[in-house]
Scaffold this motif. Structure first.
Motif, mmCIF file in Angstrom:
data_model
loop_
_atom_site.group_PDB
_atom_site.id
_atom_site.type_symbol
_atom_site.label_atom_id
_atom_site.label_comp_id
_atom_site.label_asym_id
_atom_site.label_seq_id
_atom_site.Cartn_x
_atom_site.Cartn_y
_atom_site.Cartn_z
ATOM 1 N N UNK A 251 24.566 -53.750 7.175
ATOM 2 C CA UNK A 251 24.748 -53.722 5.632
ATOM 3 C C UNK A 251 25.094 -52.577 5.231
ATOM 4 N N UNK A 252 24.769 -51.424 5.828
ATOM 5 C CA UNK A 252 25.216 -50.003 4.809
ATOM 6 C C UNK A 252 26.530 -49.904 4.989
ATOM 7 N N UNK A 253 27.018 -50.217 6.139
ATOM 8 C CA UNK A 253 28.458 -50.150 6.546
ATOM 9 C C UNK A 253 29.285 -51.013 5.611
ATOM 10 N N UNK A 254 28.606 -52.038 5.277
ATOM 11 C CA UNK A 254 29.449 -52.961 4.365
ATOM 12 C C UNK A 254 29.369 -52.700 2.896
ATOM 13 N N UNK A 255 28.537 -51.585 2.735
ATOM 14 C CA UNK A 255 28.618 -51.102 1.352
ATOM 15 C C UNK A 255 27.432 -51.602 0.500
ATOM 16 N N UNK A 256 26.538 -52.452 1.204
ATOM 17 C CA UNK A 256 25.362 -52.975 0.640
ATOM 18 C C UNK A 256 24.062 -51.633 1.164
ATOM 19 N N UNK A 257 23.934 -50.848 0.151
ATOM 20 C CA UNK A 257 23.394 -49.626 0.446
ATOM 21 C C UNK A 257 21.839 -49.655 -0.314
ATOM 22 N N UNK A 258 21.520 -50.715 -1.217
ATOM 23 C CA UNK A 258 20.212 -50.627 -1.938
ATOM 24 C C UNK A 258 19.771 -52.136 -1.516
ATOM 25 N N UNK A 312 7.220 -60.339 7.953
ATOM 26 C CA UNK A 312 7.482 -59.008 7.316
ATOM 27 C C UNK A 312 8.870 -59.166 6.622
ATOM 28 N N UNK A 313 8.809 -58.630 5.470
ATOM 29 C CA UNK A 313 10.230 -59.098 4.533
ATOM 30 C C UNK A 313 11.175 -57.776 4.803
ATOM 31 N N UNK A 314 12.210 -57.882 5.648
ATOM 32 C CA UNK A 314 13.131 -57.111 6.108
ATOM 33 C C UNK A 314 14.561 -57.427 5.670
ATOM 34 N N UNK A 315 15.484 -56.705 5.518
ATOM 35 C CA UNK A 315 16.708 -56.812 5.326
ATOM 36 C C UNK A 315 17.285 -58.209 6.066
ATOM 37 N N UNK A 316 17.026 -58.023 7.220
ATOM 38 C CA UNK A 316 17.467 -59.329 8.212
ATOM 39 C C UNK A 316 16.729 -60.571 8.004
ATOM 40 N N UNK A 317 15.376 -60.440 7.708
ATOM 41 C CA UNK A 317 14.681 -61.751 7.274
ATOM 42 C C UNK A 317 15.136 -62.289 5.983
#
Length: 413
Positions: A251-258, A312-317
């Protein structure tokens, strides 16, 4: 070959354009939750109530605009809806009080009704052959998902160099531009002789006396609750509740940093996944009983929502939930509208579906308002989320007793 036998028609294409633009703007309001609240120091409930009122006005306006379209013409109803929608956006842009936003939300909601599913699906339904109707309704519904794909990210992008007030004005201009497409929207009447002889009062009385119509009305409630709550609050929910995005990750590499950016992308993913889910529902509605498909969709939503909040609520979930829930998102719309047309005919489909849609929007009002209210009281969305799980299970159950047969008046010409 009769033009009504073709799937792709000018009416279908224009209907898709109108729904895409209308829903792009409508789906973006959750992105404005935090910027507006922070600028004015409002509670989360304040702007949430405006979005909730917008959903309620949409529901109240839907049968009204359906009746207007059936009395004075579809295109005139859409013009009125677009003007009302744009006026609400412009006035909201200059409003600096919660009450102002809540008042102008009525205009926005009525505008969405005039440019939304109730009017457009009725036009497309009349312009489609019996063979293609289920898929045509699904394509227009999927166009709403396309609007959702672009709406939230577009708002997030515009906010990077414009104020939220200026973004509202841009969106108002987009809505007004829809009027330019209307010369291509001409739908024939597609009703049986008996339908044409029946008055609106007669067909409404017939529907209101039918327990199946009541069950359809009740079952659509949870759809509105879940969709409106997620659309309005999920970006903020993800921003505040999701685990951090790890540097160096995909995600970070795609520009989704926050997590804020992830919240906007999540709404877009819901819309993207729903395009496939809605088209699949349209195909299935042609081959299987619609009531069982609807019960299955609501059951799946219930399981997915419960699993998401328990884990747990994670970026992947968040991504997994957005894709899976998205595949179930508006899949109910072509099935519900198609069921109404199947049971009661096409002549007053806009009004009959609009009344059913009112239930959807009452649910939407409660989902959005309770989301803000529960957040202000408890600091999170857990309780209102579990209410959504419960009403989803209720909708799965109430669709099962529907009698999916039609009377003579619903037979197509």
């Amino acid at each position: 070959m009769d033009r009504s036998a073709r799937l792709m028609t000018p009416v279908l294409i224009v209907g898709c354009i109108i729904i895409t633009a209308s829903f792009a703007v409508r789906a973006s309001f959750g992105v404005f939750q935090i910027p507006i609240a922070e600028e004015f120091g409002w509670l989360r409930t304040d702007f949430s109530l405006a979005i909730a009122i917008q959903n309620l006005a949409w529901g109240i306006g839907q049968p009204i605009f359906g009746a207007i379209a059936e009395k004075i013409g579809d295109r005139r109803a859409i013009i009125l809806g677009a003007l009302t929608y744009a006026a609400g956006m412009v006035l909201s842009a200059w409003s600096v009080t919660p009450l102002g936003h809540q008042i102008y939300a009525w205009l926005v909601g009525f505008g969405i009704a005039g440019t939304g599913f109730g009017v457009v699906l009725a036009v497309v339904g009349r312009a489609s052959s019996d063979e293609n109707r289920s898929m045509s309704l699904a394509i227009v519904t999927a166009a709403g998902s396309a609007g959702q794909v672009i709406g939230a990210p577009a708002a997030e992008w515009l906010l990077s160099f414009l104020s939220w007030q200026q973004v509202f004005l841009v969106f108002a201009a987009v809505i007004l531009a829809l009027i330019l497409t209307l010369p291509f929207m001409r739908a024939p009447e597609a009703a049986s002789k008996q339908e044409l002889e029946e008055s609106m009062g007669q067909i409404l009385k017939k529907a209101f006396r039918d327990p199946s119509y009541t069950l359809i009305f009740l079952g659509f409630f949870s759809c509105g609750y879940q969709l409106a709550f997620i659309t309005a609050h999920f970006p903020a929910f993800v921003t505040e509740m999701c685990g951090p995005i790890q540097p160096g990750g995909v995600l970070h590499s795609m520009g989704i940093t926050t997590t804020s950016a992830l919240g906007a992308v999540a709404i877009s993913l819901v819309g993207l996944a729903n395009i496939g889910g809605t088209l699949a529902a349209g195909w299935a509605g042609k081959h299987f009983p619609k009531k069982y498909l609807l019960a299955g969709i609501y059951t799946a939503r219930t399981i997915v929502a419960a699993a998401f909040i328990l884990l747990p609520i994670t970026p992947m979930s968040v991504i997994i939930f957005s894709v899976v829930m998205g595949s179930l998102w508006l899949a109910t719309v072509p099935l519900t509208s198609g069921l109404v047309a199947h049971l009661y005919g096409l002549r007053y489909m806009g009004t009959l579906y609009g009344i059913v849609f009112l239930s959807h929007q009452i649910g939407g009002f409660l989902g959005v308002w309770l989301g803000g209210r529960m957040y202000d009281l408890y600091g999170d969305y857990t309780m209102v989320w579990w209410v959504g799980v419960g009403v989803g299970a209720f909708s799965a159950i109430v669709h099962l007793p529907i009698r999916e047969n039609r009377g003579p008046a619903a037979q197509p010409a």
